[in-house]
Design a protein around this motif. Structure first.
Motif, short mmCIF file in Angstrom:
data_model
loop_
_atom_site.label_atom_id
_atom_site.label_comp_id
_atom_site.label_asym_id
_atom_site.label_seq_id
_atom_site.Cartn_x
_atom_site.Cartn_y
_atom_site.Cartn_z
N UNK A 592 6.70 -5.73 -22.40
CA UNK A 592 7.11 -6.99 -23.00
C UNK A 592 7.09 -8.08 -21.93
N UNK A 593 6.80 -9.29 -22.37
CA UNK A 593 6.84 -10.43 -21.47
C UNK A 593 7.64 -11.54 -22.14
N UNK A 594 8.55 -12.12 -21.37
CA UNK A 594 9.36 -13.24 -21.83
C UNK A 594 8.87 -14.49 -21.12
N UNK A 595 8.19 -15.36 -21.85
CA UNK A 595 7.61 -16.54 -21.24
C UNK A 595 8.66 -17.48 -20.69
N UNK A 596 9.87 -17.41 -21.24
CA UNK A 596 10.95 -18.28 -20.75
C UNK A 596 11.36 -17.93 -19.33
N UNK A 597 11.09 -16.70 -18.91
CA UNK A 597 11.50 -16.26 -17.57
C UNK A 597 10.40 -16.46 -16.54
N UNK A 598 9.24 -16.92 -16.97
CA UNK A 598 8.15 -17.14 -16.03
C UNK A 598 8.46 -18.33 -15.14
N UNK A 599 8.27 -18.14 -13.86
CA UNK A 599 8.49 -19.20 -12.89
C UNK A 599 7.34 -19.22 -11.90
N UNK A 600 7.08 -20.40 -11.37
CA UNK A 600 6.06 -20.49 -10.33
C UNK A 600 6.55 -19.74 -9.09
#
Length: 914
Positions: A592-600
């Motif tokens: 699963x991937x949570x796009x809200x947790x993606x950070x540079x």
């Protein structure tokens, strides 16, 4: 709260060297990770481990990194390690320097720092070491000391059979002697709502408030029962990471509720957690009974990796009627969505599940065995003639399905879907189909290309079939309908169908979704619910989404390490779960991937950790990293080691390097954290390295300046010697040249003299030649005279003979007188003398030679020899001798006898050869 999946990056750091118990973990200021291991001190720089053995190879129990030093405690000793100029750690013993006498079999199990003091705890003592004054204080204990804990700057510890203590002014002070502290071992102490929160080894959490001890009632209390807790860490977010014996890691939220549990079956290398450490990036490090694992706890990725629940490679997935279905190469699995239950296998679906498509609230399953209709936990096979790839709704009662051998029609009658017919005229495997208009469709085949097929109104047969010429076929290509556009993708890019021109044209924006470097598939997946178009690569995934402030779509890139499992090429799949969470099928299950947790990626630095120089086939030597180094020419092999302390394994760390003076530019990115340069020429060099994480460059370029000395034969002394030798050589060459040219001049003069003499000799020879020529002419003239004389004599004698014969045949009057006169003329010796003189002029010394060789020859014999020398015949000689030819032959015979010639020898030839 339902169980979430554990973080994806549960990994054993690269090149882990000490498969043994790891009792404690710490992090230094330069972000290196250190672990106290049974075999020594472990150092991890983000790329590789280094093991430093302890003195006497004793077991190391504790580690604490602080202000450039790594304090460690082990059997009968404790002290600190400092990096030397070569980048290696050297140990300095506090015990030896302070002349401390430790107790028998004493071991340091715990190290903490507070107010300028380092505390080293054994079971029998607590040693206090002042970092500035080097002062040592010792707190003795009758009973065993348990773990030291710091809460609000106060140090707490437990003494067996005595209770809970704190340290004030360097001495222990009783806090509570509650019977629980006599019965249960304290693992660690925290603070919660101005109370001490105490975790025990086997009886869970307790709250201590003014000596009043109560149980902390939490939702996960039963989970901790019957589990022996060995280690615990309260994380910065307030949650608890609890390490157990044989049950792995239990992760609780700050309120004590259950979040997840991870053990050997779900990702750990070992289920016994001896130590827990949270690094600066909020990664959780676990020191295990055998090995070390790191958990990227804040990762936007989470993976399902239960080793006891093998799902296989996932080709497709969907949420339908509250259930999550996974289509794999093992069959079809399902579970209640958002439930804690494991996936269950749906009977009779063994084999490859290619697609799951909801049409009119009915879930269709494309399978290697045909077509199934899925009803919660059961399936019904409605088509089994061929394997089915996919489904395309034509109208409420008609479905076009792509199969292994072409196109088929499913029809709904009386609320039941059944096979109507196969569409004749097209037998190509139809894996990807899109609707163009009315009864016209595009069918993509990876090896044959894209076909445009038109079906009759009854959906019975193909009435027009064309192969699309504007695009090339391609392995792992795909064709989809995105909104109102038809897109075809292959390795070269993405092509958009231009309806007015009836052709495909490459689109520059959509083509950004396809990566030529790291290409694995051109499969495009459209999530209609979130309006995202996805593509997949070796080390990242991309998605296209509408622009927030313009009509131009935007593309977002998500880096994923190559080591993380990916989907099978050409079968990539992703579905939307909720909010910004998505499920991706992989070759080993799903994540699963949570796009809200993606950070540079945060700024990071690269460092050169070690440099070795060596002579070929000889041991390597470490180089001082603190100064610019100069190496002997024979040590012109250099090996560089570098790293980035990046412990987030979502992103692959790659490096670029260049050796200024050798390389023209940066190397291609590589995952290797070392490079070897061999046989470097003499000169000044700068080695540079930079790192790339998630497409971002390191903020620095690590440098190492060095010089390769000239070889001895190119040293200043030798060059000076070479110059002197060269000058001497030039001088000697000059002298030799002068001698040479002087000698050459002498030779030339001598040669000229000889040439002059030769020319003079040639002149003389020319004169002689002319004289000889004159003589030859004279001889020829004499020969001609001789010949003429001879012929005259011959003719005269013949004439006289003729007269004589005529007279003899006539009257005898006066005949005798005439004959007598004629005989006198025939025997005239004057003729012979004249002939002899002419003959000698023509052929000097012949008569002398023949006379010398044959001394018994008479004058008549000599005359005969002279005539034979002139090569006259017997007939010609007869008149000259005034005899008959027969008599000449007799004379010749007698001459042969006198000369003693063999009967086979020719007399004339013999005379001619004298």
């Amino acid at each position: 709260m339902g169980q979430d999946l554990p973080p994806i990056n549960v990994f054993t750091p690269e090149n882990y060297k000490a498969e043994s118990q790891n009792w404690d973990i710490s992090q230094s200021e330069n972000s290196f990770i250190y672990a106290a291991n049974n075999k020594g001190l472990l150092e991890y720089n983000g790329a590789s481990w280094q093991l430093y053995e302890t003195p006497n190879e004793t077991i190391m129990r504790s580690v604490k990194a602080f202000e450039g030093k790594i304090f460690t405690g082990f059997y009968m000793d404790f002290g600190f390690w400092i990096k030397n100029e070569f980048g290696n750690l050297n140990f300095s013993s506090i015990v030896k320097k302070q002349k401390i006498t430790m107790l028998e079999d004493e071991q340091i199990w715990n190290i903490i720092k507070i107010d300028g003091w380092m505390l080293f705890k054994s079971l029998q003592r607590i040693y206090l070491y002042n970092l500035e004054t080097k002062e040592i204080k010792i707190i003795e204990a009758k009973n065993k000391n348990r773990k030291l804990s710091i809460v609000d700057g106060v140090i707490y510890f437990q003494k067996d059979e005595e209770g809970l203590f704190k340290i004030e002014n360097g001495t222990p002070k009783l806090v509570s002697n509650n019977t629980l502290f006599m019965k249960y071992t304290i693992v660690d102490i925290f603070k919660k709502e101005n109370k001490l929160l105490i975790l025990t080894e086997q009886n869970g959490f307790y709250l201590l408030d003014n000596k009043r001890l109560v149980k902390w009632k939490i939702p996960s209390e039963n989970l901790l029962k019957n589990k022996k807790v060995y280690s615990v860490k309260q994380l910065r977010n307030g949650n608890f990471a609890i390490g157990t014996i044989s049950h792995g890691l239990i992760y609780l939220n700050s309120d004590g509720s259950y979040n997840y549990q991870i053990n050997q079956n779900t990702g750990l290398s070992n289920s016994t957690v001896l130590s827990i450490f949270e690094d600066r990036s909020n990664n959780i490090w676990l020191g295990l009974d055998n090995g070390i694992n790191c958990i990227n706890n804040t990762s936007p990725f989470k993976i399902y990796q239960n080793k006891n629940d093998f799902l296989g490679t996932i080709y497709t997935s969907i949420i339908h009627d509250g259930y999550l279905y996974l289509g794999t190469n093992q069959g079809l699995f399902y579970k209640k969505n958002d439930s804690e239950t494991t996936f269950k296998f749906i009977e009779n679906t063994q084999g490859q599940v290619w697609s799951l498509e909801p049409i009119n609230n009915t879930l269709f399953c494309g399978h290697d065995s045909g077509t199934f209709i899925v009803n919660k936990a059961g399936v019904t096979n409605i088509f089994e003639e061929q394997g089915t790839w996919m489904f395309l709704k034509i109208n409420e009662n008609t479905i076009l399905q792509g199969c292994y051998d072409g196109l088929y029609i499913l029809e709904k009658e009386n609320n039941l879907w059944t096979l109507k017919n196969k569409i004749e005229g097209f037998d190509t495997s139809s894996k990807n189909i899109v609707h163009v208009e009315k009864n016209t469709f595009f069918v993509n085949h990876e090896y044959k290309g894209v076909f445009k097929v038109k079906i009759d109104d009854n959906f019975r047969e193909i009435i027009n079939l064309e192969k699309e010429a504007s695009i090339n076929k391609g392995l792992y290509s795909s064709i989809i309908k995105y909104k109102n556009e038809i897109l075809y993708a292959n390795k070269a890019g993405v092509y958009k169908y231009i309806r007015k021109k009836n052709t495909f044209k490459k689109d520059s924006l959509y083509s950004q979704l396809i990566s030529e470097n790291g290409f694995v598939s051109a499969k495009l997946v459209y999530n209609e619910s979130k309006n995202k178009l996805w593509s997949f690569s070796k080390d990242h995934i991309k998605y296209l989404f509408p622009g927030k402030f313009s009509s131009t779509p935007q593309i977002q890139k998500i880096s994923i390490s190559e080591s993380i499992p990916k989907a099978a090429s050409g079968y990539e799949n992703i579905i939307h779960l909720k909010e910004e969470q998505y499920l991706l099928g992989t070759s080993k299950g799903f994540m699963k991937v949570n796009l809200n947790l993606l950070e540079d990626p945060l700024d990071f630095k690269v460092a050169i950790n070690k440099v070795n120089s060596f002579v070929t086939d000889e041991p390597k030597e470490s180089v001082d990293l603190s100064v610019e180094s100069e190496f002997a020419y024979k040590n012109n092999n250099l090996e560089f080691f570098y790293s980035v302390p990046n412990f987030d394994k979502i992103n692959t760390t790659t490096y670029q390097y260049q050796l200024v003076g050798v390389n023209k530019g940066w190397s291609e990115p590589t995952k290797s954290n070392s490079i070897l340069f061999e046989n470097i020429s003499y000169g000044d060099y700068v080695f540079q390295v930079r790192a790339i994480i998630g497409g971002k460059l390191s903020v620095n370029e690590a440098l190492f300046n060095f010089r390769i000395a000239r070889p001895w034969y190119l040293s200043t002394l030798m060059i000076t010697l070479y110059i002197l030798l060269s000058l001497l050589s030039f001088y000697l060459v000059h002298i030799a040249s002068k001698r040479y040219y002087r000698k050459q001049r002498e030779v030339l003069l001598e040669k000229a003299k000889k040439e002059s003499e030769l020319k003079e000799l040639e002149s003389n020879q020319q004169i002689i030649k002319l004289n000889n020529e004159k003589l030859r002419n004279d001889i020829n003239s004499k020969n001609k005279e001789l010949a003429t004389s001879t012929m005259s004599m011959i003719k005269k004698n013949e004439f006289l003979s003729t007269i004589k014969n005529e007279l003899l045949s006539g009257e005898e009057k006066n005949v005798a007188k005439v004959v007598k006169i004629i005989d006198k003329n025939l025997n005239n010796t004057d003729d012979w003398k004249m002939f002899q003189e002419a003959f000698n002029n023509a052929d000097k010394k012949f008569l002398d030679k023949i006379k010398a060789k044959h001394s018994d020859l008479t004058p008549n014999d000599l005359r005969l020899c002279a005539y034979l020398r002139l090569n006259l015949s017997s007939k010609e000689i007869a008149p000259l001798l005034n005899i008959s030819p027969r008599s000449v032959e007799v004379k010749r015979y007698r001459l042969r006898k006198k000369m003693h010639l063999d009967h086979n020898a020719n007399l004339t030839n013999y005379i001619l050869e004298v």
